[in-house]
Design a protein around this motif. Sequence first.
Motif, PDB file in Angstrom:
ATOM      1  N   GLN A  95       3.670 -57.089   7.313  1.00 43.35           N
ATOM      2  CA  GLN A  95       2.831 -56.164   8.058  1.00 43.35           C
ATOM      3  C   GLN A  95       1.439 -56.706   8.353  1.00 43.35           C
ATOM      4  OE1 GLN A  95       3.537 -53.489   9.663  1.00 43.35           O
ATOM      5  NE2 GLN A  95       1.407 -53.122  10.274  1.00 43.35           N
ATOM      6  N   LYS A  96       0.780 -57.308   7.352  1.00 43.34           N
ATOM      7  CA  LYS A  96      -0.564 -57.830   7.585  1.00 43.34           C
ATOM      8  C   LYS A  96      -0.555 -58.955   8.606  1.00 43.34           C
ATOM      9  CE  LYS A  96      -2.700 -56.547   3.176  1.00 43.34           C
ATOM     10  NZ  LYS A  96      -3.424 -57.021   1.971  1.00 43.34           N
ATOM     11  N   GLN A  97       0.494 -59.764   8.591  1.00 44.72           N
ATOM     12  CA  GLN A  97       0.591 -60.850   9.569  1.00 44.72           C
ATOM     13  C   GLN A  97       0.832 -60.299  10.976  1.00 44.72           C
ATOM     14  OE1 GLN A  97       3.752 -63.021   7.643  1.00 44.72           O
ATOM     15  NE2 GLN A  97       2.333 -64.487   6.726  1.00 44.72           N
ATOM     16  N   LEU A  98       1.603 -59.212  11.078  1.00 44.57           N
ATOM     17  CA  LEU A  98       1.836 -58.584  12.378  1.00 44.57           C
ATOM     18  C   LEU A  98       0.526 -58.033  12.949  1.00 44.57           C
ATOM     19  CD1 LEU A  98       5.156 -56.634  11.681  1.00 44.57           C
ATOM     20  CD2 LEU A  98       4.886 -58.744  13.000  1.00 44.57           C
ATOM     21  N   VAL A  99      -0.281 -57.424  12.079  1.00 43.02           N
ATOM     22  CA  VAL A  99      -1.577 -56.910  12.514  1.00 43.02           C
ATOM     23  C   VAL A  99      -2.485 -58.054  12.975  1.00 43.02           C
ATOM     24  CG1 VAL A  99      -3.677 -55.726  11.784  1.00 43.02           C
ATOM     25  CG2 VAL A  99      -1.445 -54.865  11.049  1.00 43.02           C
ATOM     26  N   ALA A 100      -2.475 -59.154  12.215  1.00 41.60           N
ATOM     27  CA  ALA A 100      -3.303 -60.313  12.572  1.00 41.60           C
ATOM     28  C   ALA A 100      -2.862 -60.905  13.908  1.00 41.60           C
ATOM     29  CB  ALA A 100      -3.231 -61.365  11.466  1.00 41.60           C
ATOM     30  N   LEU A 101      -1.540 -61.000  14.130  1.00 37.26           N
ATOM     31  CA  LEU A 101      -1.036 -61.534  15.388  1.00 37.26           C
ATOM     32  C   LEU A 101      -1.440 -60.631  16.548  1.00 37.26           C
ATOM     33  CD1 LEU A 101       0.589 -63.583  16.995  1.00 37.26           C
ATOM     34  CD2 LEU A 101       2.669 -62.317  16.403  1.00 37.26           C
ATOM     35  N   ALA A 102      -1.329 -59.312  16.359  1.00 40.93           N
ATOM     36  CA  ALA A 102      -1.737 -58.378  17.406  1.00 40.93           C
ATOM     37  C   ALA A 102      -3.222 -58.528  17.726  1.00 40.93           C
ATOM     38  CB  ALA A 102      -1.430 -56.951  16.972  1.00 40.93           C
ATOM     39  N   MET A 103      -4.028 -58.736  16.685  1.00 39.76           N
ATOM     40  CA  MET A 103      -5.470 -58.885  16.864  1.00 39.76           C
ATOM     41  C   MET A 103      -5.797 -60.145  17.673  1.00 39.76           C
ATOM     42  SD  MET A 103      -8.321 -58.963  13.814  1.00 39.76           S
ATOM     43  CE  MET A 103      -7.440 -57.615  13.001  1.00 39.76           C
ATOM     44  N   ILE A 104      -5.122 -61.242  17.331  1.00 42.64           N
ATOM     45  CA  ILE A 104      -5.383 -62.501  18.041  1.00 42.64           C
ATOM     46  C   ILE A 104      -4.887 -62.417  19.485  1.00 42.64           C
ATOM     47  CG2 ILE A 104      -4.940 -64.986  18.058  1.00 42.64           C
ATOM     48  CD1 ILE A 104      -4.560 -64.808  15.019  1.00 42.64           C
ATOM     49  N   LEU A 105      -3.728 -61.800  19.678  1.00 48.53           N
ATOM     50  CA  LEU A 105      -3.202 -61.641  21.035  1.00 48.53           C
ATOM     51  C   LEU A 105      -4.176 -60.848  21.903  1.00 48.53           C
ATOM     52  CD1 LEU A 105       0.548 -60.952  20.247  1.00 48.53           C
ATOM     53  CD2 LEU A 105      -0.262 -62.655  21.879  1.00 48.53           C
ATOM     54  N   GLN A 106      -4.721 -59.785  21.364  1.00 45.29           N
ATOM     55  CA  GLN A 106      -5.669 -58.976  22.131  1.00 45.29           C
ATOM     56  C   GLN A 106      -6.946 -59.750  22.406  1.00 45.29           C
ATOM     57  OE1 GLN A 106      -6.256 -54.597  21.622  1.00 45.29           O
ATOM     58  NE2 GLN A 106      -8.204 -55.209  20.745  1.00 45.29           N
ATOM     59  N   THR A 107      -7.388 -60.539  21.435  1.00 48.04           N
ATOM     60  CA  THR A 107      -8.627 -61.297  21.598  1.00 48.04           C
ATOM     61  C   THR A 107      -8.536 -62.298  22.747  1.00 48.04           C
ATOM     62  OG1 THR A 107      -9.138 -61.089  19.241  1.00 48.04           O
ATOM     63  CG2 THR A 107     -10.246 -62.857  20.450  1.00 48.04           C
ATOM     64  N   PHE A 108      -7.396 -62.976  22.856  1.00 43.83           N
ATOM     65  CA  PHE A 108      -7.274 -64.042  23.855  1.00 43.83           C
ATOM     66  C   PHE A 108      -6.563 -63.599  25.128  1.00 43.83           C
ATOM     67  CE2 PHE A 108      -8.018 -66.459  19.978  1.00 43.83           C
ATOM     68  CZ  PHE A 108      -8.938 -67.401  20.425  1.00 43.83           C
ATOM     69  N   ASP A 109      -6.214 -62.313  25.211  1.00 43.98           N
ATOM     70  CA  ASP A 109      -5.503 -61.844  26.388  1.00 43.98           C
ATOM     71  C   ASP A 109      -6.385 -61.911  27.633  1.00 43.98           C
ATOM     72  OD1 ASP A 109      -3.081 -60.529  27.508  1.00 43.98           O
ATOM     73  OD2 ASP A 109      -4.537 -58.978  28.013  1.00 43.98           O
ATOM     74  N   GLU A 110      -5.847 -62.504  28.692  1.00 37.74           N
ATOM     75  CA  GLU A 110      -6.497 -62.566  30.000  1.00 37.74           C
ATOM     76  C   GLU A 110      -7.840 -63.292  29.998  1.00 37.74           C
ATOM     77  OE1 GLU A 110      -6.567 -58.690  31.757  1.00 37.74           O
ATOM     78  OE2 GLU A 110      -4.387 -58.543  31.831  1.00 37.74           O
ATOM     79  N   LYS A 111      -8.062 -64.175  29.043  1.00 37.55           N
ATOM     80  CA  LYS A 111      -9.258 -65.019  29.071  1.00 37.55           C
ATOM     81  C   LYS A 111      -9.024 -66.161  30.057  1.00 37.55           C
ATOM     82  CE  LYS A 111     -11.855 -62.900  26.056  1.00 37.55           C
ATOM     83  NZ  LYS A 111     -11.059 -61.678  25.958  1.00 37.55           N
ATOM     84  N   THR A 112     -10.098 -66.662  30.651  1.00 34.26           N
ATOM     85  CA  THR A 112      -9.966 -67.693  31.688  1.00 34.26           C
ATOM     86  C   THR A 112     -10.582 -69.029  31.312  1.00 34.26           C
ATOM     87  OG1 THR A 112     -12.052 -67.094  32.794  1.00 34.26           O
ATOM     88  CG2 THR A 112     -10.080 -65.865  33.439  1.00 34.26           C
ATOM     89  N   PHE A 113     -11.280 -69.091  30.151  1.00 32.17           N
ATOM     90  CA  PHE A 113     -11.946 -70.354  29.822  1.00 32.17           C
ATOM     91  C   PHE A 113     -10.913 -71.474  29.643  1.00 32.17           C
ATOM     92  CE2 PHE A 113     -11.221 -68.230  25.756  1.00 32.17           C
ATOM     93  CZ  PHE A 113     -10.642 -69.239  25.000  1.00 32.17           C
ATOM     94  N   PRO A 114     -11.309 -72.741  29.801  1.00 35.61           N
ATOM     95  CA  PRO A 114     -10.354 -73.847  29.716  1.00 35.61           C
ATOM     96  C   PRO A 114      -9.521 -73.812  28.444  1.00 35.61           C
ATOM     97  CG  PRO A 114     -12.458 -74.644  30.520  1.00 35.61           C
ATOM     98  CD  PRO A 114     -12.674 -73.202  30.138  1.00 35.61           C
ATOM     99  N   TYR A 115      -8.236 -74.043  28.608  1.00 33.85           N
ATOM    100  CA  TYR A 115      -7.238 -74.087  27.541  1.00 33.85           C
ATOM    101  C   TYR A 115      -6.892 -72.708  26.990  1.00 33.85           C
ATOM    102  CZ  TYR A 115      -8.847 -78.911  27.829  1.00 33.85           C
ATOM    103  OH  TYR A 115      -9.221 -80.149  28.303  1.00 33.85           O
ATOM    104  N   ALA A 116      -7.471 -71.634  27.543  1.00 34.11           N
ATOM    105  CA  ALA A 116      -7.092 -70.291  27.098  1.00 34.11           C
ATOM    106  C   ALA A 116      -5.627 -70.018  27.400  1.00 34.11           C
ATOM    107  CB  ALA A 116      -7.982 -69.246  27.782  1.00 34.11           C
ATOM    108  N   GLY A 117      -5.143 -70.528  28.530  1.00 33.98           N
ATOM    109  CA  GLY A 117      -3.731 -70.344  28.874  1.00 33.98           C
ATOM    110  C   GLY A 117      -2.804 -70.973  27.852  1.00 33.98           C
ATOM    111  N   ASP A 118      -3.197 -72.130  27.317  1.00 34.00           N
ATOM    112  CA  ASP A 118      -2.375 -72.785  26.290  1.00 34.00           C
ATOM    113  C   ASP A 118      -2.323 -71.941  25.021  1.00 34.00           C
ATOM    114  OD1 ASP A 118      -2.134 -74.872  28.072  1.00 34.00           O
ATOM    115  OD2 ASP A 118      -3.751 -76.039  27.183  1.00 34.00           O
ATOM    116  N   ILE A 119      -3.458 -71.341  24.662  1.00 32.27           N
ATOM    117  CA  ILE A 119      -3.498 -70.467  23.490  1.00 32.27           C
ATOM    118  C   ILE A 119      -2.612 -69.248  23.718  1.00 32.27           C
ATOM    119  CG2 ILE A 119      -4.980 -69.013  22.045  1.00 32.27           C
ATOM    120  CD1 ILE A 119      -7.273 -70.938  22.676  1.00 32.27           C
ATOM    121  N   GLN A 120      -2.702 -68.655  24.905  1.00 29.81           N
ATOM    122  CA  GLN A 120      -1.898 -67.486  25.222  1.00 29.81           C
ATOM    123  C   GLN A 120      -0.412 -67.810  25.197  1.00 29.81           C
ATOM    124  OE1 GLN A 120      -3.664 -66.596  28.985  1.00 29.81           O
ATOM    125  NE2 GLN A 120      -5.545 -65.786  28.079  1.00 29.81           N
ATOM    126  N   ASP A 121      -0.035 -68.968  25.721  1.00 25.34           N
ATOM    127  CA  ASP A 121       1.379 -69.358  25.709  1.00 25.34           C
ATOM    128  C   ASP A 121       1.890 -69.547  24.288  1.00 25.34           C
ATOM    129  OD1 ASP A 121       1.680 -69.226  28.415  1.00 25.34           O
ATOM    130  OD2 ASP A 121       1.455 -71.371  28.778  1.00 25.34           O
TER     131      ASP A 121
END
Length: 330
Positions: A95-121
Amino acid sequence: MRRETRAGRASQRRQAIFTLLHKAPHSYDEIITALKRERLLLYDHAEDPDAIARRLQYQFRLDLKVLRLQYKIEYDSKTKRYGLLDAPFSLSLHQKQLVALAMILQTFDEKTFPYAGDIQDLLTSLLDQLPDDQRKAVVDQSLALNIEFAERTNYSSLDPSTLYEVGKAIMRRHHLVFTYRSPREGKERHHVIEPRPLSFKNGHVYLHGWSLDRDKEFLFRLDYILPGTAKMLPTPTQRTRPAPRTYLLRYRLTPVLARNGVSKRFPDQQVEPHPDGSATVTAQITDLFEARQIVLKYGENCLVESPPELVEQMRVVAAHFAQTYLTPGG
């Protein structure tokens, strides 16, 4: 991460493709039809059919590329169908890892800075590996903490060749040449530098580098490099350069800001509290511009005492404010 975010939609779309192929081989048209039915494809219905077709093909190729990082998917040229060959590897998180993953996904969602797409993928690929119930838990997760960092520049339209040449010069440790438009003067200037790694701060991406023309360290905003002018040179960089000039920064905060503790704004800063609740902060700095930006945010609750160069800059700012706000009719 909210269900309607781009990363969430991509994860759902790739999971839908995986589910289809897990049941039986499917053609491209069958897959696209199924994705349209689930409203998982991103495109503007007002575009002409050819443009829509190209956009859907691009999305499918990207989804297939990500899925193939985890699963063995092959295309049968005779039947013109895609098929899943091996049983998939699945990931399971607590559960804690699922919450952490959700948090990171939201943080990097739709960011445009260089290499953000690689992080999102990467994050979407991890999400794709989860069982259905855990994937849904991540997508629907309510978060107690939102990590926000503002992008003041939209890098989605950044010249790809600029990022490629800059990245190549940094990784290979070679000289970099480019034309830069000064934000203050608006002039275009030619630079040859020994580049350092890019950094993201204050909402912008910066390129650090030793100027071979001026023989000192400079900081350049990546989006101010003119498109098509960046080029890696064959000359390798030197291993060492003189350390940048340092200044002793010293400023005093009023009790309004200091009585409950002083935030750390500079590396290795020292804080000296005073009986009246105020505090004196000292630190070694190399960037006067960045220091000025920080102390100005304190407004009337901060008095800069040193270095003299920064005190003079603050006088200029104070004179400008006085002229603007204290002049009748100003």
